[in-house]
Motif scaffolding. Structure first.
Motif, PDB file in Angstrom:
ATOM      1  N   THR A  23       6.923   3.030  -6.518  1.00 24.59           N
ATOM      2  CA  THR A  23       6.593   2.807  -5.729  1.00 24.59           C
ATOM      3  C   THR A  23       6.497   1.726  -4.648  1.00 24.59           C
ATOM      4  O   THR A  23       5.898   1.505  -3.179  1.00 24.59           O
ATOM      5  N   TYR A  24       7.196   0.635  -4.617  1.00 28.25           N
ATOM      6  CA  TYR A  24       7.969  -0.339  -3.553  1.00 28.25           C
ATOM      7  C   TYR A  24       8.577   0.427  -2.618  1.00 28.25           C
ATOM      8  O   TYR A  24       8.543   1.059  -1.231  1.00 28.25           O
ATOM      9  N   GLY A  37      -0.523  -0.562   1.149  1.00 29.95           N
ATOM     10  CA  GLY A  37       0.094  -1.895  -0.413  1.00 29.95           C
ATOM     11  C   GLY A  37      -1.581  -1.327  -1.221  1.00 29.95           C
ATOM     12  O   GLY A  37      -1.777  -0.934  -2.764  1.00 29.95           O
ATOM     13  N   SER A  38      -2.420  -1.800  -0.249  1.00 34.03           N
ATOM     14  CA  SER A  38      -4.305  -2.073  -1.312  1.00 34.03           C
ATOM     15  C   SER A  38      -4.262  -0.089  -1.576  1.00 34.03           C
ATOM     16  O   SER A  38      -4.911  -0.165  -2.312  1.00 34.03           O
ATOM     17  N   ARG A  42      -4.890   2.086  -4.784  1.00 33.97           N
ATOM     18  CA  ARG A  42      -5.800   2.496  -5.180  1.00 33.97           C
ATOM     19  C   ARG A  42      -5.411   3.566  -5.692  1.00 33.97           C
ATOM     20  O   ARG A  42      -6.275   4.770  -6.684  1.00 33.97           O
ATOM     21  N   LEU A  43      -4.463   4.372  -5.322  1.00 31.79           N
ATOM     22  CA  LEU A  43      -3.920   5.541  -5.825  1.00 31.79           C
ATOM     23  C   LEU A  43      -3.513   5.240  -7.359  1.00 31.79           C
ATOM     24  O   LEU A  43      -3.531   5.939  -8.399  1.00 31.79           O
ATOM     25  N   GLN A  44      -2.636   4.237  -8.121  1.00 32.00           N
ATOM     26  CA  GLN A  44      -2.413   3.702  -8.902  1.00 32.00           C
ATOM     27  C   GLN A  44      -3.671   3.666  -9.708  1.00 32.00           C
ATOM     28  O   GLN A  44      -3.463   3.659 -11.075  1.00 32.00           O
ATOM     29  N   ALA A  45      -4.859   2.750  -9.431  1.00 31.54           N
ATOM     30  CA  ALA A  45      -6.048   3.258 -10.476  1.00 31.54           C
ATOM     31  C   ALA A  45      -6.745   4.194 -10.457  1.00 31.54           C
ATOM     32  O   ALA A  45      -8.082   3.989 -10.934  1.00 31.54           O
TER      33      ALA A  45
END
Length: 76
Positions: A23-24, A37-38, A42-45
């Motif tokens: 993800t970095y 980054g947000s 959102r993708l991760q959530a």
């Protein structure tokens, strides 16, 4: 009747290791495509993202939309 179509963008995090990315690196490469980054968060959530975001991800990951998105119909 039109209804909201839910898309779950979860396979993107399965494709990252195959592309030797984290993800970095996604955040750093995403700057060129205005991915914040947000947006990554959102993708991760598994929250909704725009089609522009999906397009940018396909460019960054050099993949097709079907590689990172799965259609899940609403329970109507």
């Amino acid at each position: 009747m039109l209804s909201y179509i839910s898309l779950e963008v979860y396979t993107i995090f399965g494709i990252l290791p195959a592309k030797d990315m984290t993800t970095y690196t996604l955040r750093n490469m995403g700057k060129e495509y205005c991915l914040s980054g947000s947006t990554i968060a959102r993708l991760q959530a598994a929250e909704s993202v725009s089609t522009n975001t999906l397009d940018a991800l396909c460019h960054i990951l050099d993949c097709q939309l079907t590689d990172i998105v799965i259609f899940i119909p609403d329970n109507i």
